[in-house]
Motif scaffolding. Structure first.
Motif, short mmCIF file in Angstrom:
data_model
loop_
_atom_site.label_atom_id
_atom_site.label_comp_id
_atom_site.label_asym_id
_atom_site.label_seq_id
_atom_site.Cartn_x
_atom_site.Cartn_y
_atom_site.Cartn_z
N LEU A 83 -20.53 -39.53 17.18
CA LEU A 83 -21.35 -38.45 16.63
C LEU A 83 -21.06 -37.10 17.28
O LEU A 83 -20.82 -36.10 16.60
CB LEU A 83 -22.84 -38.76 16.82
CG LEU A 83 -23.55 -39.56 15.76
CD1 LEU A 83 -24.93 -39.98 16.26
CD2 LEU A 83 -23.68 -38.76 14.48
N PHE A 84 -21.11 -37.08 18.60
CA PHE A 84 -21.06 -35.79 19.31
C PHE A 84 -19.65 -35.35 19.68
O PHE A 84 -19.37 -34.15 19.68
CB PHE A 84 -21.94 -35.85 20.56
CG PHE A 84 -23.40 -35.82 20.23
CD1 PHE A 84 -24.06 -34.63 20.00
CD2 PHE A 84 -24.13 -36.99 20.11
CE1 PHE A 84 -25.40 -34.59 19.67
CE2 PHE A 84 -25.47 -36.98 19.79
CZ PHE A 84 -26.11 -35.78 19.56
N CYS A 85 -18.78 -36.27 20.02
CA CYS A 85 -17.42 -35.87 20.43
C CYS A 85 -16.47 -35.83 19.24
O CYS A 85 -15.55 -35.02 19.22
CB CYS A 85 -16.89 -36.82 21.50
SG CYS A 85 -17.85 -36.76 23.02
N GLU A 86 -16.67 -36.72 18.28
CA GLU A 86 -15.79 -36.77 17.12
C GLU A 86 -16.38 -36.04 15.92
O GLU A 86 -15.69 -35.83 14.94
CB GLU A 86 -15.47 -38.23 16.75
CG GLU A 86 -14.70 -38.98 17.82
CD GLU A 86 -13.30 -38.45 18.01
OE1 GLU A 86 -12.74 -37.83 17.07
OE2 GLU A 86 -12.76 -38.65 19.11
N GLY A 87 -17.67 -35.71 15.97
CA GLY A 87 -18.30 -34.98 14.89
C GLY A 87 -18.46 -35.77 13.60
O GLY A 87 -18.54 -35.19 12.52
N ARG A 88 -18.53 -37.07 13.72
CA ARG A 88 -18.67 -37.89 12.50
C ARG A 88 -20.11 -37.82 12.00
O ARG A 88 -21.04 -37.75 12.79
CB ARG A 88 -18.26 -39.32 12.79
CG ARG A 88 -16.80 -39.39 13.21
CD ARG A 88 -16.33 -40.78 13.32
NE ARG A 88 -15.01 -40.83 13.91
CZ ARG A 88 -14.10 -41.72 13.57
NH1 ARG A 88 -14.38 -42.62 12.64
NH2 ARG A 88 -12.93 -41.72 14.16
N VAL A 89 -20.28 -37.85 10.69
CA VAL A 89 -21.61 -37.68 10.12
C VAL A 89 -22.24 -38.98 9.62
O VAL A 89 -23.42 -39.02 9.33
CB VAL A 89 -21.62 -36.64 8.97
CG1 VAL A 89 -21.26 -35.26 9.49
CG2 VAL A 89 -20.71 -37.07 7.83
N HIS A 132 -29.73 -36.64 13.70
CA HIS A 132 -29.92 -35.29 14.27
C HIS A 132 -31.28 -34.71 13.87
O HIS A 132 -31.96 -34.09 14.70
CB HIS A 132 -28.79 -34.35 13.85
CG HIS A 132 -27.54 -34.52 14.65
ND1 HIS A 132 -27.39 -34.04 15.92
CD2 HIS A 132 -26.39 -35.16 14.35
CE1 HIS A 132 -26.18 -34.35 16.36
NE2 HIS A 132 -25.55 -35.03 15.43
#
Length: 147
Positions: A83-89, A132
């Motif tokens: 979620l936070f390092c790869e920005g996957r939704v 989020h």
């Protein structure tokens, strides 16, 4: 802790952290299990057992499996990384107590963790966005500044 690590080890590199003295890492706020995990992860990166750049190119299930194969990385930690390092939704962090409390407060329901994790499956492909939103609501409930 993250900010202290990045400030102390600037530039941040897995070898520097892996070779740091235990007492120094403890002063930064890391517990003994976290020190062991961060050192094992650093060793895995250094020895080529995992390529974090390649993880970014994997599909979510393969990336999750590669991360959870590392010592000290469970399903929740792998999900947070994605979620936070790869920005996957479309990632849902399982067994997240804050998400459960926020959902229950917002919905008026009283779901247990397993039921919420199951329900979140239907929120794809935006499960991470839902997480989020719920974390922000949880911060509001606790009188804290959101993430």
């Amino acid at each position: 802790i993250r900010d202290r690590l990045f400030k102390t080890f600037d530039p941040f590199h897995h070898d520097t952290v892996r070779k740091a003295r235990i007492d120094k890492l403890k002063r930064l706020g890391l517990s003994a299990p976290k020190i062991k995990a961060i050192r094992e992860i650093g060793r895995a990166v250094a020895e080529g057992h995992i390529d974090l750049t390649a993880v970014g190119d994997m599909d979510a299930d393969d990336a999750h499996a590669a991360l959870t194969a590392l010592h000290g990385v469970g399903p929740w930690t792998a999900s947070i990384y994605l979620l936070f390092c790869e920005g996957r939704v479309d990632i849902w962090p399982p067994n997240d107590v804050a998400l459960k409390h926020a959902y229950n407060a917002a919905s008026g329901e009283t779901l247990d963790q397993r039921a919420l994790d199951s329900l979140a499956g239907a929120w794809g492909p935006w499960r991470g966005v839902a997480a989020h939103i719920l974390w922000t609501y949880y911060a509001h409930l606790r009188g804290r500044t959101p993430i």
